[in-house]
Design a protein around this motif. Structure first.
Motif, short mmCIF file in Angstrom:
data_model
loop_
_atom_site.label_atom_id
_atom_site.label_comp_id
_atom_site.label_asym_id
_atom_site.label_seq_id
_atom_site.Cartn_x
_atom_site.Cartn_y
_atom_site.Cartn_z
N ASP A 220 0.71 -0.94 -0.13
CA ASP A 220 0.07 0.40 -0.07
C ASP A 220 0.98 1.51 0.10
OD1 ASP A 220 1.02 -0.13 2.44
OD2 ASP A 220 -0.40 0.16 3.49
N ARG A 221 2.54 1.52 -0.28
CA ARG A 221 3.09 2.19 -0.45
C ARG A 221 3.46 2.60 -1.99
NH1 ARG A 221 6.36 -1.49 2.40
NH2 ARG A 221 8.17 -1.61 0.80
N ARG A 222 3.32 4.35 -1.66
CA ARG A 222 3.42 5.34 -3.16
C ARG A 222 4.95 5.17 -2.81
NH1 ARG A 222 1.52 0.69 -4.18
NH2 ARG A 222 -0.58 0.31 -4.66
N ALA A 223 5.56 5.87 -4.18
CA ALA A 223 6.43 6.31 -4.33
C ALA A 223 6.82 6.88 -5.57
CB ALA A 223 7.90 5.49 -4.01
N THR A 224 7.03 8.02 -5.05
CA THR A 224 7.60 9.78 -6.53
C THR A 224 9.04 9.98 -6.13
OG1 THR A 224 5.00 9.79 -6.96
CG2 THR A 224 6.52 11.77 -7.79
N GLY A 225 10.00 9.43 -7.29
CA GLY A 225 11.14 9.60 -7.65
C GLY A 225 11.20 11.55 -8.54
N ILE A 226 11.78 12.18 -7.85
CA ILE A 226 12.36 13.46 -9.16
C ILE A 226 13.53 13.85 -9.29
CG2 ILE A 226 9.60 14.30 -8.81
CD1 ILE A 226 11.81 17.10 -6.62
N ASP A 227 14.06 14.19 -10.07
CA ASP A 227 15.60 14.55 -10.23
C ASP A 227 15.51 16.09 -11.73
OD1 ASP A 227 18.17 14.67 -10.34
OD2 ASP A 227 17.83 12.15 -10.42
N LEU A 228 17.05 16.82 -11.22
CA LEU A 228 16.27 17.47 -12.85
C LEU A 228 16.63 16.89 -13.95
CD1 LEU A 228 18.67 19.88 -11.53
CD2 LEU A 228 16.60 20.39 -12.22
N LYS A 229 17.53 15.39 -14.48
CA LYS A 229 17.31 14.40 -15.19
C LYS A 229 17.26 13.10 -15.53
CE LYS A 229 21.09 17.99 -17.39
NZ LYS A 229 22.60 18.47 -18.01
N LEU A 230 17.20 12.46 -16.16
CA LEU A 230 16.13 10.96 -15.38
C LEU A 230 17.06 10.09 -16.08
CD1 LEU A 230 12.29 11.53 -14.90
CD2 LEU A 230 13.88 11.79 -13.39
N PHE A 231 18.45 10.73 -17.02
CA PHE A 231 19.14 10.02 -17.93
C PHE A 231 20.01 8.44 -16.84
CE2 PHE A 231 22.59 11.61 -16.09
CZ PHE A 231 22.54 13.14 -16.59
N ASP A 232 20.18 8.77 -15.49
CA ASP A 232 20.49 7.64 -14.67
C ASP A 232 19.55 6.70 -14.72
OD1 ASP A 232 22.81 8.14 -14.89
OD2 ASP A 232 22.53 9.82 -12.75
N LEU A 233 18.16 6.68 -14.86
CA LEU A 233 16.80 4.99 -14.08
C LEU A 233 17.21 4.16 -14.63
CD1 LEU A 233 13.67 7.46 -14.70
CD2 LEU A 233 15.07 6.55 -12.18
N ASP A 234 17.16 3.63 -13.89
CA ASP A 234 17.67 1.88 -13.82
C ASP A 234 16.58 1.57 -14.87
OD1 ASP A 234 17.56 -0.97 -13.32
OD2 ASP A 234 19.87 -0.44 -12.78
N GLN A 235 16.31 0.66 -15.51
CA GLN A 235 15.23 -0.22 -16.25
C GLN A 235 14.25 -0.47 -15.28
OE1 GLN A 235 13.90 0.77 -19.35
NE2 GLN A 235 16.12 2.19 -18.94
#
Length: 305
Positions: free
Chosen positions: A115-130
C-alpha cells in the motif's frame, strides 16, 4: 595507528577497553591537528602546482561508488529498508514517499510496494535503472526548488547523497516542508560536504584528499587538462560550510522538530591538516569543517495546533 596494530591490540583487550583507548587516540590526533590549525599563519594559501603530481602518487584511488545493476539494487533495498525502519522507530506511518534527486530510482522502486506509493524527482532522469521503470513508481523531471506537487501530500520526503549538490538548500527545505503533511518527516543523508577530505567529489580524477583546499582551482583545472583526466563539475556543489548547514537547520526550528542529527567524522587525513595548516587556515572556516564528512538529519513537520 595501523590496521595490524589495531588487530593485535583488539586480540588481547576486552572490547570496552579497546574502544576507550581507540577513542582516546582519535581525540589526541584531532587535538594535535586542531592546535596546528589554530597556530598556523594564512600563508601560503595554496601549495605549488608541482606538488599536486607528487601527492597524487602518494594517495591511490579509493573504492568507487558502484553503479552496476547488482550494486544499485542492493543499495536501493538497503536505503528503503532504513527509511521504513526509521519511520517505524519514531511511530510515523508513511505510505506516500517522495525522493529528491532520485538518481537510479532503485530506492523508490523498493518502496513502491503493497500500500506504499513512491515518487522520485530529478533534474534529469537519464540515470534511471530500467528495473525501476517497471515497478509502478512514478518518476518526474523536476527541480527540487520548485516542485509541482500538492501541499501536505507526502508522508515522507527523503534524499541520499544529494543535498550538498542543491544550489539553494534553504529553498529545497522550504519546498520539502510544503509538500510534507503535518506530522510527516524529512530525512536527509548527504556528503561528502565541501571542506571534508573528498568534498570536491573528484575521486575519478584527483585522488589527493582536501585537494580543493590545498590547491587553487586553476592548478586543479590545469592538472586535469594536462593529464587527460575526467573534468570536475565545480558548478554542481553548493560549497556550504558546516556553520551554514547548522544555521540552515535552525531556520526551520519553528516548523519542524529534529528527531535525529548526526555529523559523521572522517579523520583519515589529519596529517595533511598538520603539515599544510596554512592552506586550511586560509579558508577562514572553523576546524570542524575539515573533519565532518557527512550529515544525517531527520525532521518532523510540526502538527497544526
Amino acid at each position: 595507528m595501523t590496521q595490524l596494530i589495531k588487530q593485535v591490540i583488539r586480540s588481547v583487550l576486552p572490547d570496552s577497553i579497546f574502544n576507550s583507548l581507540l577513542n582516546l587516540y582519535r581525540s589526541f590526533r584531532i587535538h594535535r591537528a586542531r592546535k596546528a590549525f589554530e597556530r598556523a599563519s594564512m600563508e601560503p594559501a595554496h601549495l605549488p602546482a608541482e606538488m599536486l603530481d607528487e601527492l597524487q602518487r602518494m594517495y591511490p584511488p579509493q573504492s568507487k561508488y558502484g553503479y552496476t545493476a547488482e550494486v544499485t539494487a542492493k543499495r536501493g533495498i538497503s536505503r528503503a529498508e532504513y527509511i521504513l525502519r526509521i519511520s517505524a522507530k519514531y511511530g510515523i506511518e508513511c505510505r506516500q514517499f517522495l525522493e529528491l534527486a532520485c538518481g537510479d530510482g532503485m530506492v523508490c522502486a523498493t518502496l513502491n510496494r503493497d500500500d506504499r506509493r513512491a515518487t522520485g524527482i530529478d533534474l534529469k532522469l537519464f540515470d534511471l535503472d530500467q528495473t525501476a521503470l517497471h515497478t509502478g513508481a512514478i518518476f518526474l523531471q523536476m527541480d527540487a526548488e520548485r516542485m509541482s506537487i500538492a501541499d501536505s501530500s507526502m508522508d515522507c520526503v527523503f534524499s541520499f547523497n544529494s543535498f550538498e549538490h542543491f544550489m539553494n538548500p534553504e529553498k529545497v527545505l522550504s519546498e520539502a516542508m510544503r509538500v510534507i503533511r503535518p506530522g510527516g518527516i524529512l530525512y536527509l543523508d548527504f556528503g561528502p560536504v565541501y571542506f571534508s577530505p573528498s568534498g570536491l567529489h573528484a575521486y575519478r580524477s584527483i585522488t589527493v584528499p582536501y585537494c580543493q583546499i590545498l590547491f587553487s582551482e586553476d592548478t586543479i583545472h590545469s592538472y586535469i587538462l594536462n593529464n587527460g583526466l575526467r573534468p570536475i563539475d565545480n558548478e554542481c556543489l553548493n560549497r556550504y560550510s558546516i556553520e551554514q548547514y547548522r544555521n540552515l537547520w535552525a531556520v526551520f526550528n519553528s516548523v519542524a522538530d529534529t528527531l535525529l542529527y548526526n555529523e559523521r567524522i572522517d579523520i583519515s587525513y589529519l596529517d595533511l591538516i598538520r603539515t599544510y595548516a596554512s592552506c586550511f587556515k586560509n579558508t577562514k572556516h572553523d576546524f570542524d569543517n575539515f573533519i565532518i564528512s557527512s550529515i544525517e538529519i531527520l525532521l518532523q513537520k510540526k502538527k497544526i495546533s
